[in-house]
Design an enzyme around this catalytic site. Structure first.
Site, PDB file in Angstrom:
ATOM      1  N   HIS A   1      29.890 -34.303   6.642  1.00  0.00           N
ATOM      2  CA  HIS A   1      28.817 -33.331   6.896  1.00  0.00           C
ATOM      3  C   HIS A   1      29.184 -32.215   7.865  1.00  0.00           C
ATOM      4  O   HIS A   1      28.396 -31.281   8.049  1.00  0.00           O
ATOM      5  CB  HIS A   1      27.561 -34.079   7.333  1.00  0.00           C
ATOM      6  CG  HIS A   1      27.116 -35.067   6.303  1.00  0.00           C
ATOM      7  ND1 HIS A   1      26.611 -34.681   5.075  1.00  0.00           N
ATOM      8  CD2 HIS A   1      27.146 -36.421   6.280  1.00  0.00           C
ATOM      9  CE1 HIS A   1      26.342 -35.758   4.358  1.00  0.00           C
ATOM     10  NE2 HIS A   1      26.662 -36.835   5.064  1.00  0.00           N
TER      11      HIS A   1
ATOM     12  N   CYS B   1      24.882 -44.736   3.832  1.00  0.00           N
ATOM     13  CA  CYS B   1      26.112 -43.980   4.119  1.00  0.00           C
ATOM     14  C   CYS B   1      27.198 -44.910   4.632  1.00  0.00           C
ATOM     15  O   CYS B   1      28.348 -44.836   4.203  1.00  0.00           O
ATOM     16  CB  CYS B   1      25.851 -42.906   5.172  1.00  0.00           C
ATOM     17  SG  CYS B   1      25.000 -41.476   4.511  1.00  0.00           S
TER      18      CYS B   1
END
Lengths: 284, 109
Positions: free
Chosen positions: A195, A245
């Site tokens: 990210h 995740c």
């Protein structure tokens, strides 16, 4: 030569020390500046739309989905949960105040008395327990429905997490920050790898979102979760996503509302300070 | 010379026999018990630093090397159990090492 080496080593040590003591405010500035420079055309609030801010075709699909959003029913369910009195005659309003639009923006926050990060989900279940009710599950179902309602009511308000000048609060913030940047699992990946280093790139069919704005739209309705659920309920909390995740990088996930995930939420949400709440969101 | 050849031949025969004789279950069991203790210690060490990997023993993992090893041993398949424990130990040690290496992880843009 020795002098040069000593000088270089000292400079390195100073640089490391500076990095180690950077304040939350400095972290936030660097974090935001990085994304603003990397994606210059995107307005700050649009980062809250995740991958749909980065890809025109995905955005079109998402906008058509938002015409009849699949999370709408769950906002209504959350509203019912909010309104339904407990057996003792009290309700969630007894714990959170009468105005549901003022709830979401208070979370997460540092609680000095218990010396820990308090999340919305944590307080929802505390309220239930304090009133003799059975607490909800942590990751999906009623807790996510109520969160969706409270998020919807708070839409447009700015995220404003405060990191108090308290060593324990700073320690919790630092632990959350470390979690975000530390590689873990068999795939040796950190949250930051996907990210921060690779937003806008694809992982199989999915477009990676930016770390900035990731917490604004939770709880979220995910098509993937909906497909897997017998009742098609695709709602889930932020900690459900954290667990997913971690699982994907083949690390053992922590429990929802564990200290690790609460501290991660503290850091992660603080990084989105100033962005508008747009919960609940829809994601693939 | 004859004696030397005989002795060499005998030595070869003994080595060969040793190599082809399957290990007795009792010794496999002892090996398993040691390996299990080592694996469990390694997993706890990794977990203590938040470095445990998914497939070692997590209830939702499809592999679950450690519980699968115990199950295999209970069924008498020590060979399989030892193989699984080897993987579990390797993953636990790698997870610990990774967590140590990431101890000072911080912002990188």
């Amino acid at each position: 030569m020795k002098k040069i080496l000593t000088l270089l080593l000292s400079a390195g040590l100073v640089a490391t020390a500076t990095q180690a003591v950077s304040s939350p405010k400095e972290d936030l500035e660097k974090f935001r500046m990085y994304y603003e420079q990397r994606f210059p055309g995107i307005q700050l609030d649009d980062f809250g739309n995740g991958p749909y801010a980065l890809d025109a075709s995905k955005r079109l699909q998402w906008e058509s989905m938002e015409e009849f959003p699949p999370y709408e029913d769950y906002i209504d369910k959350g509203s019912e949960i909010w309104e339904t009195p407990f057996k003792n005659g009290k309700s969630f309003a007894s714990c959170f105040g009468k105005d549901p639009s003022k709830v979401r923006v208070k979370y997460p926050h540092w609680d000095k008395a218990s010396s820990q990060v308090v999340t919305l989900e944590g307080d929802i279940n505390k309220c239930l327990k304090d009133n003799g009710e059975k607490p909800f599950g942590w990751k999906k179902g009623k807790i996510a429905h109520l969160g969706a309602f409270l998020g919807y009511e708070a839409r447009g308000q700015k995220i404003n997490v405060v990191i108090p000048d308290d060593p324990k609060a700073l320690e919790a913030y630092e632990e959350g920050k470390h979690f975000y940047y530390a590689k873990r699992g068999q795939l040796n990946l950190a949250c930051a790898d996907c990210h921060i280093q690779y937003p806008g790139h694809r992982v199989r069919g999915q477009l990676l979102s930016t770390g900035l704005g990731q917490t604004t739209h939770f709880p979220v309705f995910r098509a993937k979760w909906s497909k897997a659920a017998a009742n098609s309920d695709g709602m889930g909390t932020l900690h459900r996503r954290y667990g997913g995740c971690n699982k994907q990088v083949r690390a053992r996930p922590f429990k929802a509302q564990s200290r690790q995930y609460r501290n991660l939420e503290f850091f992660h949400t603080y990084m989105s300070n100033g962005l508008a709440i747009n919960a609940p969101g829809y994601r693939e | 010379m004859k004696k030397l050849i005989t002795a060499f031949g005998l030595a070869l025969l003994i080595t060969g026999c040793n190599a082809t004789t399957p290990e007795k279950p009792a010794s496999m069991k002892a090996q398993y018990e040691v390996a299990l203790k080592n694996a469990q210690a390694a997993v706890e060490k990794a977990a203590a630093v938040d470095g445990e990997w998914r497939d070692i023993r997590w209830k939702k993992s499809k592999k679950r090397y450690l519980p699968s090893a115990i199950k295999a041993a209970e069924a008498g398949d020590y060979k399989k159990a030892l193989k699984l424990l080897e993987i579990a130990t390797f993953q636990a040690e790698a997870g610990y090492k990774q967590a140590m290496e990431q101890k000072n992880a911080g912002p990188r843009f």
